[in-house]
Design an enzyme around this catalytic site. Structure first.
Site, mmCIF file in Angstrom:
data_model
loop_
_atom_site.group_PDB
_atom_site.id
_atom_site.type_symbol
_atom_site.label_atom_id
_atom_site.label_comp_id
_atom_site.label_asym_id
_atom_site.label_seq_id
_atom_site.Cartn_x
_atom_site.Cartn_y
_atom_site.Cartn_z
ATOM 1 N N ASP A 126 27.873 43.858 39.580
ATOM 2 C CA ASP A 126 28.416 43.172 38.411
ATOM 3 C C ASP A 126 27.554 42.004 37.957
ATOM 4 O O ASP A 126 27.693 41.545 36.828
ATOM 5 C CB ASP A 126 29.843 42.692 38.702
ATOM 6 C CG ASP A 126 30.880 43.572 38.029
ATOM 7 O OD1 ASP A 126 30.497 44.633 37.514
ATOM 8 O OD2 ASP A 126 32.065 43.199 38.008
ATOM 9 N N ASP A 133 44.531 46.504 43.074
ATOM 10 C CA ASP A 133 44.549 47.615 44.023
ATOM 11 C C ASP A 133 45.985 47.972 44.424
ATOM 12 O O ASP A 133 46.346 49.150 44.498
ATOM 13 C CB ASP A 133 43.697 47.290 45.250
ATOM 14 C CG ASP A 133 43.883 45.860 45.733
ATOM 15 O OD1 ASP A 133 44.840 45.199 45.265
ATOM 16 O OD2 ASP A 133 43.086 45.385 46.556
#
EC number: 2.4.1.-
Length: 745
Positions: free
Chosen positions: A155, A458
């Site tokens: 990222d 998640d």
């Protein structure tokens, strides 16, 4: 839309015996546990009855009455939370796989291909050598390399990370055949050479030292480049990928990059023995300062799309960059669940536990990982669904991409991406899928892929998969599947728990609440299991009340518990002794020592009055539109002296924070109340005066004992990890007025 390749709907055939077994504890053991729990619950009911029937009159200043009502409220909550936790633990299950049966039922060519996602975001916080050790460990899985596809998401778009991955791709040509030839474990080179001092069976010293020297040379080159920040000219000339970086590149502003470093479809992609290598892909999605990128969730969704055009494997595994593979057979274990024709059709994901290699014996922070992995998670699994951790998890691509389970659906395990394009065309297609605007007006992050808009993406993703009819499985093999690093300073640990607590609380207060989202879709026991963590935050206020008010009342001679000679004393004593005895027995059963159990009780208290409390405050400030309190610590302890203190069992403080102020205030308050309270009783009433205040005295002494590391850091230590004087001064400013008021009363 990119992301999944569909499946086939057809009948299936059972290929021999089951590939996994589900086992439950013996009936006698469960019966004994339930009888014990029933007696404790009876004690809890008696405590509630005592509080309700012995309410003090409202005369005088009413201090005792109000304190009593507060105790009743706290004990009502503790009782409710204990029942909630107990209900989840009612039906644990344990899984066992049969890899030999898998080999008999499926040939190597029939096994599905697997896409493995590794995520990194900051080359400073996540050193490149740490990242590539994880990458190399999953590249070396005991699995057909043609069916392995490893994707690294960066990222930060760091050229350093790309350079290090190029180095790893060259080293893999030597490392992978070495691992498979000698069945090396673990297959992270950093972990292996740190743990193993001699060659494996069958390997000559020369070959072993040559491999070790190759790894050392790569490490030296990488560290030299990382320290200098400059990429050598040779790799830049030999890899077309480096040309995509320029002087305008920043971690928050860069175009999308997709580079296939190793293409297993090409004949040249072989190791030194001539065997195929796994596909290796580098991806950095486009970043713009004013564009939302959704952090790790956005990264995983970008990986799902890129992998769909390059490999499109029916199985996806994701792992954090600091959690390497410790078991080369983890893929085959996971496939035993997915490929079982009778039991595995509705399994959406297989979650491995988190384990850490840097936790020392008698860990001062009492990481409860053994109890969580051996007891808590099997109980969740027993209700039909382990939660998704965000790492060490094998997903069915179709389930992750939003498919609703139906009995008619049957997975096509042999499907892969229909590749007719060359690598350049695939890279161009991949780059178009990870731009800042690609997800606009789509269902990505809503109904497809990893969820957006919630702190613990998640957990909510796993919950939504289960609500679509899929089941999850928890698998904890003898040889741990993954090993990572856990924080070794108190500040880091408390900040981590604060973030988790905020996330769980926000989930509980949102439309993703297990009781709302899961109503009618998952079992009530599983909803309650999610809520055990969802209610972490609520524990903060009753716990803070219980460790302050009884001590202050003890200092003032106000009794809040029955006398030692009263029959009502028995339920209080029994609940305390029985509950903690059961907790100790569970900890010892899971392999912890008594010292580790005691340390875990300390951290349980510390987390509740610091991380949970501030998480609750920040969450409601955010709901009310007020800026966050800014209590988060940013200091990260990584120096060798701090690590040495951790190994010696010394808590690491070292900086000023609101969490440390709260902790120190509670510790000093109880120390003062214990000393002054006992002195007052002995001087004014003699030893007999403790009869009515016995339980409060015991509670105060226990709180003082459990806070011994705090007193050590305040009064005895002078190292960098001790508590700063500023923390002590602020805490004294809170404690002193309370004690003076009590004494002068």
């Amino acid at each position: 839309m990119a992301g999944s390749g569909g499946g086939v709907v057809s009948g299936g055939r059972q290929r021999g015996p089951p590939l996994f077994a589900t086992e439950k504890p013996g009936r006698m053991a469960m019966a004994a546990y339930r009888v014990s729990a029933a007696t404790v619950f009876a004690g809890v009911l008696l405590i509630w009855l005592y509080r309700a029937t012995h309410l003090p009159p409202g005369g005088g200043d009413g201090v005792r009455r109000w304190a009593w009502l507060g105790m009743l409220a706290a004990e009502l909550w503790f009782g409710f939370y204990w029942v909630l936790t107990l209900s989840v633990r009612w039906c644990p299950v344990y899984r066992r796989t049969f890899k030999d049966r898998l080999a008999q039922s499926y040939s190597e060519d029939e096994l599905p291909s697997v896409d493995i996602f590794v995520c990194t975001a900051d080359p400073t916080a996540e050193p490149p050598m740490l990242v590539i050790s994880t990458v190399l460990s999953v590249m070396a899985y005991d699995y057909l390399p043609e069916k392995l596809n490893i994707y690294l998401s960066d990222d930060a778009g760091s050229v350093l990370t790309f350079y290090v991955l190029c180095e790893a791709s060259e080293f893999a040509k030597h490392w992978i055949p070495f691992c498979k030839k000698y069945k090396v474990e673990p297959r992270s080179p950093a972990a292996y050479f740190a743990k193993v001092a001699s060659p494996p069976d069958g390997c000559g010293p020369k070959e072993w030292f040559t491999m070790k020297e190759l790894y050392k040379d790569m490490t030296d080159r990488v560290n030299s480049v990382v320290n200098s920040g400059r990429i050598p000219e040779v790799p830049r000339c030999h890899s077309r990928g480096f040309s995509q970086w320029n002087e305008n590149f920043t971690s928050s502003d860069h175009p999308s990059i997709v580079q296939i470093l190793i293409d297993s479809n090409k004949q040249k992609a072989v190791d030194i023995d001539g065997n195929a290598l796994p596909t290796l892909v580098y991806m950095a999605r486009e970043k713009k300062p004013q564009k939302q990128h959704h952090f790790k969730a956005g990264s995983l969704n970008a990986l799902i799309r890129v992998s769909s055009v390059i490999s499109n494997s029916p199985i996806i595994m994701n792992v954090d960059c600091d959690m390497y593979s410790n078991n080369s057979e983890s893929i085959r274990d996971a496939l035993c669940f997915f490929l079982d024709e009778e039991q595995g059709q509705d399994i959406g994901f297989v979650q491995y536990p988190q384990n850490f290699e840097n936790v020392v014996h008698n860990d001062i922070y009492g990481h409860p990982i053994n109890v969580v992995n051996e007891l808590d998670h099997p109980c969740l699994d027993g209700w039909g669904g382990m939660c998704y951790y965000g790492t060490g998890c094998f997903h069915r691509r179709e389930a992750l991409c939003g498919r609703i389970y139906s009995q008619e659906y049957k997975e096509d395990w042999t499907r892969v991406a229909g590749r007719t394009e060359d690598a350049n065309e695939l890279e161009e297609m991949g780059r178009s899928l990870v731009t800042c605007t690609y997800e606009h007006n789509t269902i990505w992050g809503i109904e497809k892929g990893v969820r957006y808009g919630c702190p613990l993406e998640d957990v909510t993703t796993g919950l939504q998969i289960q609500c679509r009819g899929w089941r999850s499985v928890y698998y904890n093999p003898k040889r741990k599947g993954f090993l990572g690093m856990t924080p070794t300073s108190l500040g880091q640990i408390l900040v981590l728990y604060k973030r988790w607590t905020e996330g769980f609380l926000q989930i509980s207060l949102s439309r993703y609440s297990p009781f709302l989202l899961g109503h009618g879709k998952i079992k009530l026991g599983l909803q309650m299991g999610y809520s055990v963590c969802g209610f972490w935050a609520v524990n903060s206020f009753p716990t803070l009340y219980y460790v302050t008010i009884p001590s202050l009342c003890f200092l003032n001679g106000i009794s809040l518990f029955p006398e030692k000679t009263s029959p009502w004393f028995i339920p209080f004593a029994y609940v305390m002794v029985a509950a903690y005895s059961c907790s100790l027995a569970e900890s010892l059963q899971c392999g912890d020592s008594a010292v580790e159990w005691w340390n875990a009780q300390r951290m349980w208290l510390i987390r509740r009055i610091t991380s949970y409390l501030l998480a609750t405050i920040d969450t409601f400030r955010r709901i009310l539109g007020i800026s966050e309190s800014g209590f988060n610590l940013t200091v990260k302890v990584t120096d060798l002296q701090a690590l040495e203190r951790y190994k010696k069992g010394m808590m690491e403080f070292g900086s000023f924070s609101a969490m440390f102020v709260i902790l120190t205030t509670v510790a000093l308050l109880n120390l003062a109340c214990m000393v002054l309270g006992i002195s007052r009783v002995l001087l004014q009433e003699g030893p007999g005066g403790l009869e009515t205040l016995f339980l409060q005295a015991v509670l105060c002494v226990l709180i003082v004992a459990i806070n011994s590391p705090v007193y050590e850091a305040l009064f005895l230590r002078r190292d960098k990890g001790s508590l700063p004087a500023s923390v002590a001064r602020v805490s004294i400013c809170f404690v002193l007025p309370l004690c003076i008021l009590s004494i002068c009363k």
